[in-house]
Design an enzyme around this catalytic site. Structure first.
Site: not given
Ligand code: BG6
Length: 485
Positions: A241, A246
């Protein structure tokens, strides 16, 4: 092809979903508010729920009121909402696409949108393939006299293999050039600022290497849990995730070499080189240098298995095996239910030689450069200075603190504003190129594979703490600590 023409119809698959409510529509409104949206523009939202256009527009108004950074201006909203249309159909069946195709042609005539399209796939990944294939089959992706681009939300696959398959399905139809893989972190103001800070300042660039930097800490902490996303999160976990996308973006921007110029591909080339240089995570290294955690209470969340082994926290140490960074550890940490919401990069510099002050004063703190991504956006520099006064010299760390969003009441553009506008103007610099995805999956897959061999002892941290104690230990055994500054 009139590539530079911004006129377009944006087709949002998943028009009733969370992302459209919270991010896409507010971003479109904010773009319109600032007069940035092209004049020739319309939106077609597609969902599977039955609702009239009026109902849909009213729901969107409520979301924009809640999530937009600008207040609602009646006239501006009227103008935008009159161009928003809702269509209901099942993504699996041809009928809907046929009607959509006619409808888009009609909108071209009405709004002069030239046949240009942004297809935004705000849907679960299992629909990516079918939607793309049907768009192609129904003649909606010609890319001849007009442009058609596809925007894809994460997760981009579950591992390298599935990501490859997905990628092939998409790029067979749209080509790499017209494929925009979103990583919303790249739209954040301070991520775009990292390169400027590094390469536009003489006092940072020369010390940005193993000779002066002791270690780098990249953290993204959240106070929230998994909210209502149990179904998705159970399969993803913090590694897929947050780390695969990111955190890897933060890492590459911090560690990359200066690109030869500011062109999209030159920048992406340098980012990929960082990913290629990442130390290979063998099972032994994973055991030693990667910590996983799960907060107490996660197993009781909605749609979460009571025996779940999904991680909600990851902390890891990795080296970048190139000339600039050899020997410098990069510590990465991300977790849910942490004590604060903060994303930041801390560069810890090496101490000066053990003479003069570094000999006399044992407790001097190191110089730190903190790049604050959110919620505060800015840069902080910590250095040592004399405390004013007569008598013996006392030294204390002081800060030079630049906060860019403090003065303007935290009203920085939302990442999605920037990203949506970039898709319309065909600038893919802030989107992930396929090889970036590929290399970051390789890194993450190695960790996931090693984890799969062992059952973790979950849950292992309480909400409101900095994760399991092993995460502190990871640095302590190197004689270091996390800087929660
Ligand atoms: C998303 C993740 O990509 O990023 C979420 O799926 C996470 O789990 C979010 O909460 C964090 O984004 P931000 O912008 O709030 O840091």
């Amino acid at each position: 092809m009139k590539d530079k023409d911004l006129s377009n119809v944006m087709v949002i698959f998943g028009g009733t979903g969370d992302l459209t409510h919270k991010k896409l529509m507010p971003a479109l409104y904010n773009l319109r508010y600032q007069n940035i949206l092209p004049e020739n523009f319309a939106v077609v939202a597609i969902g599977r729920r039955d609702k009239t256009e009026e109902e849909y527009r009213n729901e969107m108004l409520e979301s924009v009121k809640t999530y937009s950074r600008f207040d609602i201006d009646e006239k501006i909203w009227q103008d935008l909402s009159s161009r928003i249309f809702y269509k209901r159909f099942d993504f699996n069946y041809d009928n809907g696409y046929m009607e959509l195709s006619y409808f888009l042609d009609e909108l071209d005539r009405k709004y002069n949108t030239q046949g240009n399209r942004v297809y935004y796939l705000a849907v679960a990944p299992e629909y990516f393939g079918i939607i793309v294939e049907k768009l192609y089959r129904h003649g909606m992706v010609s890319n001849e006299t007009s442009w058609q681009r596809v925007v894809i939300e994460k997760p981009f696959g579950e591992n390298l293999e599935s990501a490859r398959k997905l990628n092939k399905m998409i790029t067979d139809v749209f080509t790499e050039r017209n494929t925009y893989r979103i990583d919303h972190y790249l739209g954040k103001e301070m991520l775009q600022n990292i390169m400027v800070i590094r390469f536009a300042n003489v006092f940072f660039e020369p010390v940005w290497n193993r000779r002066y930097i002791d270690n780098v800490q990249i953290s993204s902490n959240e106070t929230v849990g998994i909210e209502n996303r149990g179904g998705y999160y159970e399969k993803a976990g913090a590694l897929r995730d947050m780390v695969q996308n990111h955190m890897m973006q933060l890492l590459t921007l911090t560690a990359m070499e200066p690109p030869v110029n500011l062109d999209t591909e030159s920048i992406r080339d340098e980012k990929v080189k960082v990913l290629k240089s990442l130390e290979i995570m063998t099972p032994e290294l994973v055991e030693k240098n990667v910590v996983r955690g799960q907060y107490v209470g996660y197993r009781q969340e909605e749609k979460v298995s009571p025996t779940s082994n999904t991680e909600t926290f990851v902390a890891l140490k990795v080296h970048i095996e190139n000339f600039r960074w050899a020997g410098v550890p990069f510590y990465i940490r991300t977790g849910k239910r942490m004590p604060e919401k903060s994303t930041q990069i801390v560069i810890q510099f090496k101490p000066l030689p053990g003479i003069l002050y570094f000999k006399e004063y044992k407790n001097l703190l190191p110089n730190l450069l903190v790049i604050k991504i959110q919620p505060e956006e800015g840069v902080k520099l910590q250095f040592n200075a004399k405390v004013p006064g007569a008598g013996d010299i006392t030294i204390e760390p002081v800060n030079m603190d630049f906060c860019q969003n403090c003065q303007i009441s935290n009203n920085s553009p939302e990442a999605y504003e920037r990203l949506l506008f970039d898709v319309m103007r065909g600038d893919s610099t802030l989107f992930t190129r396929w090889d970036e995805v590929e290399y970051s999956w390789r890194f993450v897959d190695a960790i996931a594979k090693a984890w799969a061999e062992k059952t973790p002892d979950f849950p292992n941290y309480y909400p409101g703490t900095w994760g399991p104690s092993e995460a502190e230990e990871l640095l302590r055994r190197d004689g270091r600590m996390w800087w929660n500054v």
